[in-house]
Design a protein around this motif. Structure first.
Motif, PDB file in Angstrom:
ATOM      1  N   ALA A 180     -46.662 150.077   5.944  1.00  0.00           N
ATOM      2  CA  ALA A 180     -45.729 150.408   7.021  1.00  0.00           C
ATOM      3  C   ALA A 180     -45.553 151.916   7.122  1.00  0.00           C
ATOM      4  CB  ALA A 180     -44.397 149.723   6.773  1.00  0.00           C
ATOM      5  N   ALA A 181     -45.409 152.571   5.971  1.00  0.00           N
ATOM      6  CA  ALA A 181     -45.208 154.020   5.967  1.00  0.00           C
ATOM      7  C   ALA A 181     -46.441 154.727   6.511  1.00  0.00           C
ATOM      8  CB  ALA A 181     -44.890 154.503   4.558  1.00  0.00           C
ATOM      9  N   ARG A 182     -47.606 154.176   6.219  1.00  0.00           N
ATOM     10  CA  ARG A 182     -48.844 154.803   6.703  1.00  0.00           C
ATOM     11  C   ARG A 182     -48.941 154.681   8.209  1.00  0.00           C
ATOM     12  NH1 ARG A 182     -52.089 152.305   2.042  1.00  0.00           N
ATOM     13  NH2 ARG A 182     -52.130 154.027   0.555  1.00  0.00           N
ATOM     14  N   ILE A 183     -48.548 153.504   8.716  1.00  0.00           N
ATOM     15  CA  ILE A 183     -48.586 153.315  10.169  1.00  0.00           C
ATOM     16  C   ILE A 183     -47.655 154.327  10.834  1.00  0.00           C
ATOM     17  CG2 ILE A 183     -47.960 151.720  12.021  1.00  0.00           C
ATOM     18  CD1 ILE A 183     -48.938 149.484  10.160  1.00  0.00           C
ATOM     19  N   ASP A 184     -46.525 154.607  10.145  1.00  0.00           N
ATOM     20  CA  ASP A 184     -45.598 155.595  10.694  1.00  0.00           C
ATOM     21  C   ASP A 184     -46.118 157.013  10.533  1.00  0.00           C
ATOM     22  OD1 ASP A 184     -43.946 153.623  11.430  1.00  0.00           O
ATOM     23  OD2 ASP A 184     -42.557 153.803   9.747  1.00  0.00           O
ATOM     24  N   GLY A 185     -47.276 157.158   9.938  1.00  0.00           N
ATOM     25  CA  GLY A 185     -47.905 158.462   9.879  1.00  0.00           C
ATOM     26  C   GLY A 185     -47.607 159.279   8.629  1.00  0.00           C
ATOM     27  N   ALA A 186     -46.988 158.686   7.635  1.00  0.00           N
ATOM     28  CA  ALA A 186     -46.685 159.432   6.418  1.00  0.00           C
ATOM     29  C   ALA A 186     -47.938 159.577   5.566  1.00  0.00           C
ATOM     30  CB  ALA A 186     -45.594 158.732   5.621  1.00  0.00           C
TER      31      ALA A 186
ATOM     32  N   GLN B   3     -54.998 156.054  14.771  1.00  0.00           N
ATOM     33  CA  GLN B   3     -54.823 154.611  14.749  1.00  0.00           C
ATOM     34  C   GLN B   3     -55.915 153.929  13.917  1.00  0.00           C
ATOM     35  OE1 GLN B   3     -54.316 153.288  18.737  1.00  0.00           O
ATOM     36  NE2 GLN B   3     -52.549 152.042  18.225  1.00  0.00           N
ATOM     37  N   ALA B   6     -55.144 154.426  10.332  1.00  0.00           N
ATOM     38  CA  ALA B   6     -54.105 153.522   9.845  1.00  0.00           C
ATOM     39  C   ALA B   6     -54.659 152.118   9.657  1.00  0.00           C
ATOM     40  CB  ALA B   6     -52.948 153.497  10.834  1.00  0.00           C
TER      41      ALA B   6
END
Lengths: 288, 329
Positions: A180-186, B3, B6
């Motif tokens: 989830a954090a990666r998807i948020d770009g962290a 994307q 990710a």
């Protein structure tokens, strides 16, 4: 998990036997500490002429404590502060280093990860004495022996800490949260610092405390490395005084009172931090 | 771009850590992508520890092994640089050929034979007693038993030293008034006196590891056993002990390693008794060779021998327990 509701009826004999044995064991574990606390109130002469577990008519605890703190220009204070410095700074650095490494090993399948972990685990099994002697010659070659760094730097390495951090990162940091954090770009470093480290707090506290006590109790490393008495930790300082008892029996009382003070210091610390000792971590480790 | 990155990352943990659920990926896709993304971060996290570990663990061990294969001789009349010659196993032969070093090894084995069973049995007994349904104030006992772990080994040895000499020991004074004269620092009993100091310091710590393992046992197991009519005794032997077996193995290995390092206690007790020589344990012998005899090469060989002994015993023990029944860890 914790069995809160204890059965009400237990056979009386078993209650008596179990608690009797526990009470005797408690006496055994407390005996040397009780002895030293009583002994610290006696004059050097009374130390050897009165019954060990009871006070004399003229207790002089304050006098003894003053002697400890004024002997050799107040060097005892330096020893206490040195012990705190070595233990706190060493344990803090060890916690950060092993947490990052353990977390990376747990969460990233990089090349050579299992080999690295095996080598680190092997480090847990290497006796400290095998390392301390050659380390003296190595650090001597770079002129570090005799300095604070010669004790601090080796104390910052805790293979057991990496082991605990890996186990705990696997158990307490769900992959879903990292995703989830990666998807948020962290970035991975930020995820570790801001999210994972927080979730691993109980393990980090445990690693810190283990290493703190290990450094506090260490004797061989400072013995090998240090020569200037001002840089000594408590353990080394008290044995220095103890080695002078042959020359001057007054040192016996200094050793006794100094031991009592350092025991009080650590016991207070242990009881105060009792709830942070999560030995569960080590137990969980063996089930995996 | 971000994307796909990710997405690549999402797939990885599923393949890496929990292959059982989710769509299984081929190893190639599972590894290639995320590695490329996190290599820098992994390096930043792993490298600091790895560098320190290499400098303060690996390097000294390599140095010791290397040193143990050489001999240093002062050249000529002691002027000029000392000469280093490769002697292969000569230092090991010299160490093992030395009668007092052989004696110290034997003494260490005798000490381990006393200390390891004593420690493990005591820790297990204390943990089971505190965990038993009959125990009152289990928390208090747990703290009290754990306190000595915070007392440095040197100070523990100093304190027990006072309790081992009749002039200051209340126990010996009481026993003496009952007509029993004991001298724990006698040649016959000195190993037990040292074993007692180590037991005092570490039994509570080992007990804590076992208690944690006992707490992790689901209470339904005990309920079921009780419904089946099992006694407290039977529950202890048939359920609790087998379930904490891995933890018992863990503390046994730690105790073996710790035992073979014996150094501080004899060093501190030495002025109090003639039963302890300056080369009483292999570690003391190595320390003396290094710092007072000026023979670090021989010292290195001695230290390596102790380490080998530790490995042999630890792995031997693990093999032994793993052969019986399932693997522990």
């Amino acid at each position: 998990m914790v069995r809160t509701s204890r059965p009400i009826r237990q056979p009386l004999t078993s209650t008596l036997v179990v608690n009797g044995v526990l009470a005797i064991a408690a006496l055994y574990f407390l005996l040397p500490i009780l002895w030293v606390l009583v002994a610290a109130t006696k004059s050097p002469g009374e130390l050897f002429s009165s019954f060990g577990l009871w006070f004399t008519d003229s207790p002089q605890a304050w006098q003894n404590i003053t002697n400890v703190f004024t002997q050799d220009g107040g060097i005892f204070t330096s020893w206490v502060l040195n012990s705190i410095l070595y233990s706190a700074a060493g344990a803090l650095a060890a916690t950060v280093l092993s947490a990052a490494c353990g977390y990376a090993i747990a969460k990233f399948p990089f090349k050579g990860r299992e080999l690295l972990f095996s080598i680190i685990l092997g480090g847990v099994l290497v006796p400290a004495t095998v390392i301390a002697l050659p380390l003296y010659f190595l650090l001597n070659a770079v002129d570090l022996t005799g300095t604070y760094w010669s004790v601090l730097l080796p104390s910052m390495v805790s293979p057991f800490g990496v082991y605990l951090a890996r186990i705990h990162a696997n158990a307490a940091v769900p992959d879903e949260i990292l995703e989830a954090a990666r998807i948020d770009g962290a970035g991975d470093l930020r995820i570790f610092g801001a999210i994972a480290a927080r979730m691993m707090t109980p393990a980090l506290v445990t690693i810190f405390l283990f290493q703190f006590v290990t450094i506090w109790n260490n004797y061989l490393l400072p013995l090998v490395m240090l020569s200037e008495t001002r840089t000594f930790p408590l353990t080394l300082g008290l044995t220095l005084w103890n080695s002078q008892t042959q020359r001057d029996p007054a040192f016996y009382q200094l050793v006794v009172t100094g031991s009592a003070l350092s025991a009080i210091l650590l016991v207070a610390l242990m009881i105060g931090l009792q709830r942070f000792w999560k030995a569960d971590l080590t137990a969980g480790a063996t089930k995996g | 771009m971000s994307q796909t990155r990710a997405a690549g990352r999402i797939e990885r943990p599923a393949a890496a850590s929990t292959p059982s659920h989710g769509t299984p990926l081929t190893p190639a896709t599972a590894r290639a992508k995320p590695l490329r993304h996190s290599r820098g971060a992994v390096l930043v996290m792993v490298a600091p520890f790895a560098v320190m570990f290499a400098a303060f663990f690996i390097a000294p061990i390599v140095y010791a092994i290397n040193d143990s294969l050489f001999s240093t001789k002062a050249s000529g009349l002691g002027f000029g640089a000392p000469e280093k010659t490769f002697v292969l196993f000569d230092n090991y032969a010299a160490a093992l050929g030395n009668a007092s070093f052989r004696e110290s090894l034997g003494r260490l084995l005798a000490f381990a034979a006393i200390e390891v069973p004593l420690m493990v049995v005591t820790a297990v007994a204390l943990a089971l007693l505190i965990d038993s349904a009959s125990a009152r104030l289990p928390r208090l006992f747990r703290v009290v038993f754990f306190i000595p772990y915070g007392v440095p080994g040197v100070i523990a040895a100093l304190l027990w030293g006072f309790l081992y000499i009749p002039a200051t020991s209340p126990i010996l004074q009481i026993l003496s008034s009952l007509g029993i004269d004991l001298n724990p620092l006698d040649t016959d009993s000195i190993l037990f006196a040292i074993a007692n100091i180590a037991l005092w310091g570490f039994a509570g710590y080992n007990m804590l590891i076992l208690i944690a393992a006992l707490n992790a046992v689901p209470s339904e197991l005990y309920e079921a056993a009780k419904i089946d009519g099992a006694s407290e005794w039977a529950i202890t032997w048939r359920i609790k002990l087998p379930l904490v077996r891995p933890s018992v193995i863990l503390i046994t290995v730690f105790t073996i390693i710790g035992t073979l390092q014996l150094f501080v206690e004899p060093l501190v007790l030495r002025p109090l008794t003639t039963a302890i020589s300056s080369d009483y344990t292999p570690n003391l012998a190595a320390y003396n060779q290094s710092f007072s005899q000026g023979n670090p090469n021989l010292a290195a060989a001695m230290a390596v021998l102790v380490a080998l002994l530790g490995f042999a015993f630890s792995f031997g023990f693990l093999r032994l327990v793993n052969r019986r029944g399932d693997r522990a860890w």
